[in-house]
Design an enzyme around this catalytic site. Structure first.
Site, PDB file in Angstrom:
ATOM      1  N   LYS A  76     -19.220  41.676  69.785  1.00 48.49           N
ATOM      2  CA  LYS A  76     -18.191  41.246  69.183  1.00 48.49           C
ATOM      3  C   LYS A  76     -17.260  40.319  70.164  1.00 48.49           C
ATOM      4  O   LYS A  76     -16.918  40.883  70.996  1.00 48.49           O
ATOM      5  CB  LYS A  76     -17.662  41.943  68.084  1.00 48.49           C
ATOM      6  CG  LYS A  76     -16.665  41.363  66.997  1.00 48.49           C
ATOM      7  CD  LYS A  76     -16.250  42.310  66.200  1.00 48.49           C
ATOM      8  CE  LYS A  76     -15.133  41.944  65.037  1.00 48.49           C
ATOM      9  NZ  LYS A  76     -14.709  42.987  64.194  1.00 48.49           N
ATOM     10  N   SER A 151     -14.482  41.595  59.535  1.00 47.91           N
ATOM     11  CA  SER A 151     -14.482  40.674  60.668  1.00 47.91           C
ATOM     12  C   SER A 151     -15.668  40.458  61.658  1.00 47.91           C
ATOM     13  O   SER A 151     -15.611  39.532  62.504  1.00 47.91           O
ATOM     14  CB  SER A 151     -13.072  40.899  61.664  1.00 47.91           C
ATOM     15  OG  SER A 151     -13.177  42.069  62.170  1.00 47.91           O
ATOM     16  N   SER A 175     -14.265  45.966  58.544  1.00 50.32           N
ATOM     17  CA  SER A 175     -14.732  44.918  59.217  1.00 50.32           C
ATOM     18  C   SER A 175     -16.432  45.182  59.727  1.00 50.32           C
ATOM     19  O   SER A 175     -17.063  44.106  60.389  1.00 50.32           O
ATOM     20  CB  SER A 175     -14.075  44.839  60.514  1.00 50.32           C
ATOM     21  OG  SER A 175     -12.596  44.137  60.267  1.00 50.32           O
TER      22      SER A 175
END
Length: 460
Positions: A76, A151, A175
């Site tokens: 990420k 996210s 997330s």
């Protein structure tokens, strides 16, 4: 935008393998790691053209040696990867290549993963969709007109589209679990301290963020944690969970959020069907009310806003002198301004959040597992939670969309999203199972049972 499902599955070296079966094929020399690497790169480029899920590409990916040797993955965009610009999904962060990888990425590489690049995310992970003004929206493989959640939305899109069986995410308010629910994946948020703390978050007033992965199968998640704890073990070990426990569990079920917050009927039905499956499996199941108060929701929002305030006013210290707060998104600036207006209330807010974990554990002491929705509705359309939606409108939509996941971020307890339902439109619906602190083995055991009871829920 086409609404057709985006899938990269084909008859290449990767085939339809999950991580466990792919590693077995590599060890049996049925496929070579070079072939797998080529297949994943080709799939990633195909998917990225339709889904916009890759933030940056590694220039020279290196085949790793370890238990996951030969398995390519993505990190990420809020974790440092040597040689890649970590921009946190934000136009305000300059595209400067990281001099070194974070400690967590080092652990991933020690396990043998080949890091192919970074995956997309919303600005600083502050919202539950991946639609940053930097790069535009990441789209859902099940229906590109819809959000992947956030996210860790880029990671979810890549795994759900068949690019790689496993990708890194992290979870500070849902997330990992939210995008897992939106895209039909397994997403475990581990207990606080299970994995190494995210870089730069060691001194947060309330430690809400944890590392993790998104996968397509429970056994892939179980294998990741079994191998990772040989590299880093911040808590008593889980071990390798490969089968359900014999012990039957006491399970509390929640199907409603706070008063005034509607849960979509399809979501409620998915939780109820999961609860009924638990009954058929011999577990004791009891319905309970939503296990937090409206004050908890307000306190978490205030803390979330405080993080945005810290980003706006401390971004240069964190991200270098090239950080330009004038380029922050409207949502980030709106949250920061909201925090400023509430400054006198913050000490009491933080004190209540710090006490919440013990209070929550006492409240749920009669139960082994809490079953609930992950989010209150299936994946929303692109634009519904976009960062330039009017601030108050967006805040209200967010509060109504994600009233469940933040509970475990504050308490520090583990929780997992399992792909057990579908909406009438065919979108995936995740069901969340949460357990007491350090009880990941209980969750993985139950998850294996439920995965077998709902064998086609995650299939596209």
């Amino acid at each position: 935008i086409s609404t057709a499902t985006v899938s990269t599955y084909c008859d290449d070296a990767l085939g339809g393998h999950d991580a466990v079966s792919l590693l077995a094929a590599i060890h049996a020399r049925d496929v070579h790691p070079d072939e797998v690497l080529t297949a994943v790169i080709e799939r990633a480029r195909q998917a990225d053209g339709q889904l916009n899920a890759v933030a940056a590409w590694a220039l020279s990916p290196v085949l790793g040696d370890g238990p996951f040797g030969g398995l390519p993955t993505f990190i990420k965009d809020n974790e440092s990867v040597a040689g890649l610009p970590g921009r946190q999904g934000s136009r305000a962060v300059p595209p400067v290549a990281a001099a070194a990888s974070s400690e967590f990425v080092g652990h991933v590489e020690r396990l043998g993963f080949t890091v192919l690049g970074t995956s997309t995310m919303p600005e600083f992970g502050l919202t539950a969709t991946t639609e940053p003004l930097l790069g535009g929206p990441t789209r859902n493989p099940w229906n590109p007109a819809h959000s992947t959640g956030g996210s860790s939305g880029g990671a979810a899109a890549l795994v759900a589209a068949g690019v790689t069986p496993i990708a890194h995410g992290n979870d500070g308010g849902g997330s990992i679990r939210i995008p897992a629910s939106c895209t039909g994946l397994v997403g475990l948020k581990p207990s606080r301290g299970r994995l190494v703390t995210r870089q730069g978050l060691e001194h947060m007033p309330v430690a809400i963020s944890t590392q993790g992965v998104l996968t397509r199968t429970v056994r892939d998640t179980a294998l990741f944690y079994a191998e990772m704890e040989k590299v880093f073990s911040g808590l008593p070990r889980i071990g390798h969970v490969t089968r359900p426990q014999d012990r039957r569990l006491r399970i509390a079920v929640v199907t409603e959020a706070m008063p005034g917050m509607r849960v979509d009927p399809d979501v409620r039905r998915a939780v109820e069907e999961a609860a009924l499956a638990c009954v058929h499996l011999g577990h004791a199941v009891e319905a309970i009310p939503y296990p937090a108060t409206e004050r908890f929701g307000r306190d978490f929002l205030r803390y979330w806003a405080l993080l945005a305030f810290a980003i706006e006013h401390g971004g240069a210290a964190l991200h270098g002198p090239g950080f330009d707060r004038r380029r922050l998104e409207p949502l980030t600036l709106g949250l920061s301004s909201y925090a400023r207006s509430l400054a006198p209330t913050m000490p009491a807010t933080l004190a209540r959040l710090r006490r919440f974990g013990q209070q929550h554990a006492q409240r749920l002491a009669p139960y082994d597992v809490l079953l609930s929705p992950v989010v209150s509705q299936p994946a929303p359309p692109i634009g519904y939670l976009a960062p330039d939606v009017e601030f108050r409108t967006q805040l209200l939509r967010l509060l109504r969309y994600v009233p469940f996941t933040s509970i475990q971020n504050v308490s520090g307890e583990p929780a997992i999203s399992l792909p057990l339902g579908r909406s009438r439109e065919g979108l995936p619906i995740g069901v969340q199972a949460a357990a007491g602190f350090g009880q990941e083995a209980v969750l993985l055991s139950l998850a294996l049972e439920l995965e077998e009871a709902f064998p086609r829920a995650a299939d596209g």
